[in-house]
Design a protein around this motif. Structure first.
Motif, mmCIF file in Angstrom:
data_model
loop_
_atom_site.group_PDB
_atom_site.id
_atom_site.type_symbol
_atom_site.label_atom_id
_atom_site.label_comp_id
_atom_site.label_asym_id
_atom_site.label_seq_id
_atom_site.Cartn_x
_atom_site.Cartn_y
_atom_site.Cartn_z
ATOM 1 N N LEU A 166 14.960 -55.401 28.867
ATOM 2 C CA LEU A 166 14.988 -56.031 27.436
ATOM 3 C C LEU A 166 15.649 -55.368 26.570
ATOM 4 O O LEU A 166 15.584 -53.930 26.448
ATOM 5 C CB LEU A 166 13.324 -56.341 27.273
ATOM 6 N N SER A 167 16.286 -55.821 25.592
ATOM 7 C CA SER A 167 16.989 -55.121 24.440
ATOM 8 C C SER A 167 16.136 -55.048 23.298
ATOM 9 O O SER A 167 16.352 -54.173 22.349
ATOM 10 C CB SER A 167 18.230 -55.728 24.172
ATOM 11 N N LEU A 168 15.211 -55.610 23.333
ATOM 12 C CA LEU A 168 14.171 -55.781 22.292
ATOM 13 C C LEU A 168 13.288 -54.327 22.290
ATOM 14 O O LEU A 168 12.901 -54.153 23.186
ATOM 15 C CB LEU A 168 12.922 -56.766 22.056
ATOM 16 N N PRO A 169 13.356 -53.678 21.061
ATOM 17 C CA PRO A 169 12.661 -52.533 21.348
ATOM 18 C C PRO A 169 11.113 -52.564 21.078
ATOM 19 O O PRO A 169 10.335 -51.971 20.212
ATOM 20 C CB PRO A 169 13.319 -51.671 19.852
ATOM 21 N N VAL A 170 10.522 -53.656 21.794
ATOM 22 C CA VAL A 170 8.918 -53.773 21.770
ATOM 23 C C VAL A 170 8.672 -54.039 23.186
ATOM 24 O O VAL A 170 9.561 -54.630 24.127
ATOM 25 C CB VAL A 170 8.947 -55.042 20.828
ATOM 26 N N VAL A 219 5.960 -59.708 13.937
ATOM 27 C CA VAL A 219 6.848 -59.252 12.922
ATOM 28 C C VAL A 219 6.392 -59.660 11.499
ATOM 29 O O VAL A 219 6.257 -58.949 10.574
ATOM 30 C CB VAL A 219 8.279 -59.942 13.207
ATOM 31 N N ARG A 220 5.544 -60.894 11.733
ATOM 32 C CA ARG A 220 5.201 -61.372 10.341
ATOM 33 C C ARG A 220 3.790 -60.741 9.788
ATOM 34 O O ARG A 220 3.751 -60.266 8.766
ATOM 35 C CB ARG A 220 4.471 -62.705 10.491
ATOM 36 N N GLU A 221 3.395 -59.858 10.845
ATOM 37 C CA GLU A 221 1.921 -59.249 10.378
ATOM 38 C C GLU A 221 2.271 -57.690 10.163
ATOM 39 O O GLU A 221 1.220 -57.105 9.824
ATOM 40 C CB GLU A 221 0.870 -59.353 11.639
ATOM 41 N N LEU A 222 3.434 -57.059 10.468
ATOM 42 C CA LEU A 222 3.951 -55.768 10.215
ATOM 43 C C LEU A 222 3.952 -55.745 8.558
ATOM 44 O O LEU A 222 4.273 -56.403 8.075
ATOM 45 C CB LEU A 222 5.045 -55.490 11.229
ATOM 46 N N ALA A 223 3.902 -54.415 8.703
ATOM 47 C CA ALA A 223 4.246 -53.909 7.011
ATOM 48 C C ALA A 223 5.564 -54.491 6.671
ATOM 49 O O ALA A 223 6.532 -54.392 7.425
ATOM 50 C CB ALA A 223 3.989 -52.386 6.803
ATOM 51 N N GLY A 224 5.606 -54.539 5.203
ATOM 52 C CA GLY A 224 6.820 -55.180 4.729
ATOM 53 C C GLY A 224 7.904 -54.143 4.343
ATOM 54 O O GLY A 224 8.166 -53.877 3.396
ATOM 55 N N ASP A 225 8.322 -53.514 5.385
ATOM 56 C CA ASP A 225 9.143 -52.264 5.188
ATOM 57 C C ASP A 225 10.406 -52.562 6.089
ATOM 58 O O ASP A 225 10.392 -53.304 7.238
ATOM 59 C CB ASP A 225 8.479 -51.089 5.925
ATOM 60 N N PRO A 226 11.498 -52.007 5.857
ATOM 61 C CA PRO A 226 12.809 -52.205 6.255
ATOM 62 C C PRO A 226 12.854 -51.799 7.691
ATOM 63 O O PRO A 226 13.567 -52.007 8.479
ATOM 64 C CB PRO A 226 13.813 -51.623 5.573
ATOM 65 N N ALA A 227 11.876 -50.926 8.019
ATOM 66 C CA ALA A 227 11.822 -50.580 9.445
ATOM 67 C C ALA A 227 11.455 -51.625 10.506
ATOM 68 O O ALA A 227 12.124 -51.591 11.717
ATOM 69 C CB ALA A 227 10.452 -49.363 9.763
ATOM 70 N N VAL A 228 11.183 -52.776 10.047
ATOM 71 C CA VAL A 228 10.922 -53.919 10.813
ATOM 72 C C VAL A 228 12.378 -54.538 11.436
ATOM 73 O O VAL A 228 12.507 -54.937 12.418
ATOM 74 C CB VAL A 228 10.051 -54.935 10.103
ATOM 75 N N LEU A 229 13.403 -54.348 10.704
ATOM 76 C CA LEU A 229 14.564 -54.553 10.701
ATOM 77 C C LEU A 229 14.992 -54.243 12.146
ATOM 78 O O LEU A 229 15.940 -54.972 12.809
ATOM 79 C CB LEU A 229 15.768 -54.386 9.737
ATOM 80 N N ALA A 230 14.506 -53.201 12.711
ATOM 81 C CA ALA A 230 15.018 -52.476 13.926
ATOM 82 C C ALA A 230 14.396 -53.593 15.159
ATOM 83 O O ALA A 230 14.810 -53.446 16.101
ATOM 84 C CB ALA A 230 14.389 -51.122 14.296
ATOM 85 N N LEU A 231 13.405 -54.510 14.760
ATOM 86 C CA LEU A 231 12.916 -55.292 15.865
ATOM 87 C C LEU A 231 13.806 -56.586 16.018
ATOM 88 O O LEU A 231 13.419 -57.611 16.841
ATOM 89 C CB LEU A 231 11.563 -55.618 15.636
ATOM 90 N N VAL A 232 14.868 -56.935 15.103
ATOM 91 C CA VAL A 232 15.480 -58.075 15.073
ATOM 92 C C VAL A 232 16.550 -58.165 16.185
ATOM 93 O O VAL A 232 17.354 -57.126 16.143
ATOM 94 C CB VAL A 232 16.338 -58.388 13.600
#
Length: 1013
Positions: free
Chosen positions: A314-318, A354-367
Motif C-alpha cells: 500500500l502506498s497510503l501511509p496508514v 481523515v474527517r475526524e483527524l485534527a484540522g492540521d496540514p499534516a493530514v495532507l500526508a494521507l492524501v
C-alpha cells in the motif's frame, strides 16, 4: 515406542481413519502430501508469530476473556531451542484437533468475529518445526514427521509413494496425544522444537515483533516476548476511536476509523464454502498521532493486514486492516466482487478517518498521490479514497467565523503564500480559504490532487476588487502582500482619502505625516487614505507598484494642483461649478503652510483665487494683506486688499507664500524671459552688453527679481523696504564668469528713485574721480550701499548706457573734470564703447575746465607728439589711443592736419651711441648699445608741405623730429630723450632718458640709483 498417555481427543481414531483413507486411495495420500508441501513452500516462517497471535486472539474471543500471549524461546541444550507460545482463552477441543489435522479446513466456520483464516495459521508451524505439539487444559495433541513416516512405512500400498518422496510425509494429518498442561494462567500452549536452520530466523522474528500487530487482533490485549530470559511486553489499550499501543516503555497512540457490516451473499458465490458462511466484515484504518492529535504517518512500507500482514503493498501511509479475500498463496488479494466491495467500504472508512483527524496540514500526508500506486489493489484504493476525500467535508476554514466547520476540497482554496498574515487578512474575503499552514509547498501536490484552488497575487487582487473594508484592513493586506510579484499586483485597489478607490497603486499619493489630507478634497487628488498606508511594509509595497510618497511639498508641486490654482480665477468668473473656491483656497493654503513654502518659491501660487475686501475674487498676487507696509508706498488702487476676515483665519506666512503681498515680493525664474516683472527684457539686454564683444549669448543662471517696482508712488518710503529685502534680491548675476547687476539694482539705478534722479546719474558720496562730473547722491546709508553708486570712471564705463552718458557729460561746459581723469578718460571711453553705435558729442573737453565746439574751433587729437608746436589747434587728450579717440569723437588726428617736414640743415650727425650719456640711456632702455644716428640742428625747423609745390623755405622751430634712419633734435637733453624714447618704443621713459643726456658726468651715480629697488 511412544509412551502411553491419555487420549481425550481420540487421536487414535483420527489416525486410523486417515490411514484407512490413504490405504484405500494412495492418491489421497499424495494429495495431502502435496497440499502440506505447498504450505511449507509458501514461506510461512515470517508469518509464524502472526499466525500464533491470530490463533490466540481467536481463542480469547471464543472464551470472552482478554487475550494474552506469551512467546518464549528456550534453549534446551546442545544447540537446540524450543519456541513456546502460551495463550489464554478457549482451550483446545476435539473440533479444534480435527481442524488442526484436516488440511484446508477449520473449526471456525460459524465464528463471525474470528480472525483466523481456516486452519492456515497452525500450518505455519511446519516452516520451523517437524514436531509441533499443543498442550491444553483439556488435553494435548502433537504431530511428528518421524512418527508419521513410520506409520506410513507400515502400509504396503503407500511404500512406493513414500520412497518416491524420500520419506516426506504430511505431518499435520496424523495426531498423537500429548501429555503436559500449559503454563499456569494460560489455556493453551504451542510447543515448537525448532528445526536446525530456522532458529536464527525465529529469534530475529521475536526481536522484531511489532506491538502494532495487536491493532489487527482486537481479542488480544497483550503479547509477552521472552528471549534469553529478557521479557518485552506489548500491549494495546483500545478506547475507540483511539488505541494506545505500548512496546516496553514506548507508547504510540493510534487514531482508528472502523466500519462493520455484512457482504451480500451474491458477492461470495465463487468463494470457498468457509468464506460463504462468514459474510461479516470489519474494516479498520489506523494512523499514529502525536500529542496534538496530528497524524504521524508510520515509517516504512505499508501492507494490507487481512487482518494479519499480507504481501499486498500500500502506498497510503496508514495501516489498513480488512478481510480482503486472499489468493491461494495466502499472501495477495484475490480480485473479484468481494474485493471491489471492500475497496468501496475501505474508501468510505478512510474518509471517516481523515474527517475526524485534527484540522492540521499534516493530514495532507494521507492524501493519495496519483501515479504512485504500488499494485492493483493500491491503485484501486487510492482512486476510491481520492474520490471520497474530494467530496467529503474535512478541510478547515481560515475564517474565524467558520471556526470548527469543515469544508470539501471543491469549495476550498489556498494562498500561494504560507505566511500567517496574508491568510489572516483574507480569511473573510476569500470563501473556503484554508489556514496558512496548508499553503506550504510540501502540501501542494496533495491539494492539487484534491482539486483545491491555489490563489496567487493576481487572484487575490481580483477577489478584493470592489469590496468594502476599513482602512486598517487594507493596511494589513498591503503589509501582508509586501514582497509579492509586482506584475500581478498592478490592479490592487487603494482606498483614497476622499472616499473613492483607485484601481491600482500607480500614481497614487502616499501621504506623509505633514500632509493635511482632510482638507485636500477640492483638489481631487488621488491621495491614499492615511490609515490604509500607515505601516512601512504597506508603503513599501505600494511604492514598488508605482505609488509616490507625498509630503506637502510634493503634493503642492503636483501638476494637477498647479492647474487648479491657475484656473481658479477663470473658474470663479465663469461661474464655479465644481465645489467652492473658498474650499480650494483652504486646501492650497493648508498645503503651503504644511510645506513651509517661502514667498516666490512657487510663482504660480500667485494665481490662486482669494476673496478681496470688496467681496470679489482676485489672484493672490494682486492682493495686499490688510495693513501691509507696501500699501503705503504704491499707487492708490494699484492692488486690491485681501478680505480681512479671511486674512485673520489664515497663517500670514502661508498667505505671503501664496503671493499675497505685505511688502515687495521676490520673483524667481530660470531665465529672464520667464520673469513677469517690469522691463525684464531691457535688463537682460543691458547686462548682456557688459559681456566682451563677440561673446556668444550668455548662459543664464536662475535669476531673482522684485515685482511691482513700477507701481511705487513714494520712493522715500519704498527704498528702506527694498533695502530690507534678502541679499538674494540685490545679488549680482554671474554670466559666463562676468558679474553683472541683478534686476533690482539695475532697475533702481535706471529710474528716478533718489529725489527724482536716477542713481546711475549720480556718484557715490566722497568720489574724487567723478567730482565735478556727477552730483553726489544723498539718502539713507543702507540704501546707498545697496545701490552701489558709481565712485570711479571704471564703475561708469562698466555699463554702455552710463558710458554714453559720461561721454556727454565730458562735453558739458557746466562741469569740470579732474586733470588725472581727463588724461585718459577719452581713451577708456573709446575702449568701453568699441563696437557700439554712438553719436559723436557736439562738444569735447580739452582741459579740466574747458570744452570746445569742433564745429567752430580747430580741435584735433594729438597722435604725433613732435607735431604739437605746429598744430595750431585745441588738443584732445588721447590717453595712448589717438585713433580710437578720434573715431569716437569724429575728430581729425594732428598728423592729418599738419603735413610738415624738417626744413633746416643739421650742423652735425653722429651715432646715438656716441652721444654723451648714451651708456646710461641704453641701460635704462634695457639694451646693450644704442643704434641709429642723430642729427643736431641749430635750430631745428619744420614747415608745412604744399601739395604739388616745392618745399617752402623757412619753418617753425621744433625740439625734435623722428626719422627713419636719422632722428633730428635741437640738441637739448629733453629733445634727445624724446627722440630716443620714440625710436625705442618706450615713450614713458622719455624723462629718464633726458636725464641721462642732461648729466652725462653723473652717469655712474644715476646708474647706482637705478640699481636701488
Amino acid at each position: 515406542m511412544l509412551t502411553p498417555v491419555a487420549d481425550p481427543f481420540d487421536t487414535a481414531g483420527l489416525r486410523r481413519r486417515v490411514l484407512a483413507a490413504w490405504t484405500d486411495s494412495p492418491a489421497r495420500f499424495r494429495e495431502d502430501a502435496n497440499a502440506e508441501e505447498d504450505l511449507v513452500r509458501g514461506g510461512y516462517r515470517d508469518r509464524l508469530l502472526v499466525e500464533l497471535a491470530q490463533n490466540a486472539a481467536d481463542a480469547a474471543s471464543r472464551a470472552g476473556v482478554p487475550g494474552r500471549l506469551r512467546l518464549e524461546l528456550v534453549d534446551v541444550g546442545s544447540g537446540a531451542e524450543v519456541l513456546h507460545a502460551a495463550n489464554t482463552g478457549a482451550p483446545l477441543d476435539a473440533a479444534g484437533v480435527t481442524g488442526l489435522a484436516t488440511l484446508r479446513a477449520s473449526a471456525k466456520r460459524d465464528e463471525v468475529q474470528s480472525v483466523g483464516r481456516f486452519g492456515v495459521g497452525f500450518a505455519a508451524v511446519l516452516a520451523v518445526s517437524d514436531e509441533p505439539a499443543v498442550h491444553s487444559t483439556a488435553g494435548g495433541v502433537r504431530f511428528s514427521a518421524a512418527h508419521t513416516r513410520a506409520e506410513v512405512a507400515d502400509v504396503p500400498a503407500l511404500a512406493a509413494e513414500l520412497a518416491r518422496r524420500d520419506g516426506a510425509v504430511p505431518v499435520l494429518r496424523l495426531p498423537w496425544p500429548a501429555d503436559g498442561p500449559p503454563p499456569a494462567g494460560y489455556a493453551t500452549e504451542v510447543v515448537l522444537p525448532l528445526r536446525a536452520g530456522s532458529r536464527a530466523a525465529v529469534r530475529a522474528a521475536l526481536e522484531q515483533l511489532e506491538a502494532e500487530l495487536l491493532l489487527a487482533l482486537p481479542g488480544l490485549a497483550e503479547v509477552e516476548v521472552v528471549v534469553d530470559g529478557t521479557a518485552r511486553l506489548l500491549t494495546c489499550a483500545s478506547e475507540p476511536p483511539l488505541a494506545r499501543v505500548r512496546d516496553g516503555e514506548r507508547t504510540t497512540t493510534w487514531r482508528l476509523a472502523t466500519r462493520s457490516g455484512e457482504l451480500p451473499a451474491g458477492l461470495l458465490a465463487d468463494r470457498p464454502v468457509e468464506e460463504r458462511a462468514r459474510r461479516g466484515w470489519t474494516v479498520t484504518w489506523a494512523v499514529p498521532i502525536d500529542d496534538d492529535a496530528r497524524p504521524v504517518p508510520p515509517a516504512g512500507r505499508q501492507v494490507l493486514h487481512a487482518p494479519t500482514p499480507s504481501d499486498e503493498p500500500l502506498s497510503l501511509p496508514v495501516r489498513l486492516i480488512a478481510p480482503f479475500p486472499l489468493g491461494p498463496d495466502r499472501r495477495h488479494v484475490a480480485p473479484g466482487p468481494v474485493t471491489d466491495a471492500l475497496v468501496a467500504v475501505a474508501a468510505d472508512t478512510y474518509a471517516d478517518l481523515v474527517r475526524e483527524l485534527a484540522g492540521d496540514p499534516a493530514v495532507l500526508a494521507l492524501v493519495p498521490r496519483i501515479g504512485l500506486a504500488a499494485a492493483e489493489l493500491d491503485a484501486a484504493l487510492g482512486s476510491a479514497v481520492l474520490d471520497r476525500l474530494r467530496a467529503a467535508a474535512w478541510l478547515p476554514a481560515a475564517d474565524p467565523e467558520e471556526d470548527g466547520t469543515r469544508q470539501p476540497p471543491t469549495r476550498a482554496a489556498v494562498l500561494d503564500d504560507d505566511r500567517e498574515e496574508p491568510v489572516a487578512v483574507l480569511a473573510g474575503v476569500l470563501p473556503g480559504l484554508l489556514p496558512a499552514g496548508w499553503s506550504r509547498r510540501d502540501g501542494a501536490p496533495a491539494l492539487a490532487a484534491l482539486g483545491v484552488r491555489r490563489l496567487g497575487p493576481a487572484q487575490v487582487v481580483e477577489a478584493v476588487s470592489g469590496i468594502s473594508r476599513p482602512p486598517q484592513w487594507w493596511a494589513r493586506l498591503y503589509a501582508a502582500l509586501d514582497g509579492a510579484d509586482r506584475e500581478e499586483l498592478g490592479a490592487l485597489p487603494v482606498p483614497l482619502a476622499d472616499g473613492r478607490t483607485a484601481s491600482g497603486p500607480a500614481g497614487v499619493l502616499l501621504p506623509a505625516d505633514d500632509l493635511p489630507v482632510a482638507r485636500l478634497g477640492p483638489l481631487h487628488l488621488r491621495v491614499a487614505e492615511p490609515a490604509a498606508v500607515a505601516p512601512p511594509a504597506a508603503r513599501r509595497l505600494l511604492e514598488r507598484l508605482g505609488a509616490r510618497p507625498a509630503t506637502a511639498a510634493v503634493v503642492l508641486a503636483d501638476p494637477a494642483v498647479q492647474a487648479a490654482v491657475e484656473e481658479s480665477v477663470d473658474a470663479v468668473e465663469e461661474g464655479w461649478d465644481d465645489g467652492d473656491p473658498a474650499a480650494l483656497a483652504e486646501a492650497v493654503l493648508a498645503l503651503v503652510a504644511a510645506a513651509g513654502t517661502v514667498p516666490g518659491e512657487l510663482p504660480w501660487l500667485a494665481e490662486l483665487a482669494l476673496p478681496d475686501a470688496d467681496g470679489a475674487w482676485a489672484p493672490a498676487g494682486e492682493l495686499l494683506l490688510p495693513g501691509a507696509p507696501l500699501a503705503a508706498v504704491i499707487e492708490d488702487g494699484a492692488l486690491g486688499t485681501l478680505d480681512p476676515d479671511f486674512a485673520a483665519e489664515h497663517d500670514p506666512a502661508a498667505l505671503r507664500a501664496a503671493g499675497v503681498l505685505a511688502d515687495f515680493a521676490l520673483v524667481r525664474a530660470e531665465d529672464p524671459d520667464d520673469l513677469d516683472v517690469d522691463a525684464a527684457g531691457e535688463w537682460a539686454d543691458a547686462v548682456a552688453d557688459r559681456l566682451p564683444p563677440g561673446a556668444p549669448p550668455p548662459s543664464w543662471p536662475p535669476v531673482t527679481a522684485v515685482r511691482d517696482l513700477e507701481l511705487v508712488a513714494d520712493w522715500g518710503r519704498a527704498l528702506p523696504l527694498l533695502a530690507a529685502l534678502p541679499e538674494e534680491a540685490w545679488a549680482d548675476v554671474v554670466l559666463d564668469g562676468v558679474p553683472v547687476p541683478g534686476y533690482l539694482r539695475w532697475w533702481l539705478s535706471t529710474h528716478p528713485v533718489l529725489d527724482g534722479r536716477r542713481p546711475d546719474r549720480l556718484c557715490a558720496p566722497g568720489s574724487r574721480e567723478l567730482q565735478g562730473l556727477y552730483e553726489p547722491a544723498t539718502g539713507p546709508e543702507g540704501v546707498l550701499e545697496r545701490l552701489r553708486l558709481p565712485a570711479t570712471v571704471d564703475d561708469v564705463l562698466a555699463d554702455v548706457d552710463t558710458a554714453i552718458d559720461l561721454l556727454g557729460r565730458l562735453g558739458d561746459p557746466a562741469r569740470t573734470v579732474p586733470a588725472p581723469v581727463l588724461r585718459s578718460v577719452y581713451a577708456r571711453l573709446a575702449l568701453a564703447l568699441d563696437g557700439v553705435d554712438v553719436e559723436p558729442p557736439p562738444r569735447v573737453r580739452v582741459a579740466p575746465d574747458r570744452v570746445a565746439d569742433p564745429a567752430r574751433e580747430a580741435v584735433v587729437v594729438l597722435d604725433a607728439p613732435w607735431l604739437q608746436p605746429l598744430a595750431d589747434a585745441l588738443l584732445v587728450p588721447a590717453g595712448g589711443a589717438p585713433g580710437p579717440v578720434a573715431d569716437l569723437l569724429d575728430l581729425p588726428l594732428a598728423s592729418e592736419r599738419v603735413p610738415a617736414v624738417v626744413t633746416s640743415t643739421p650742423v652735425r650727425r653722429q651715432p646715438w651711441a656716441a652721444v654723451p650719456g648714451a651708456d646710461l640711456a641704453a641701460a635704462r632702455l634695457g639694451v646693450p648699445e644704442l643704434t641709429g644716428e642723430v642729427a643736431v640742428h641749430e635750430p631745428l625747423l619744420a614747415g608745412e608741405v604744399a601739395v604739388h609745390e616745392p618745399l617752402l623755405a623757412g619753418g617753425r622751430a621744433v625740439p625734435w623730429w623722428p626719422g627713419e634712419a636719422v632722428d633730428c633734435v635741437d640738441g637739448s637733453p629733453a629733445a634727445l630723450g624724446r627722440a630716443l624714447a620714440w625710436r625705442a618704443g618706450a615713450w614713458s621713459l622719455r624723462q629718464a632718458l633726458a636725464e641721462a643726456f642732461a648729466e652725462p658726468a653723473r652717469s655712474a651715480d644715476l646708474a647706482a640709483e637705478d640699481a636701488v629697488e
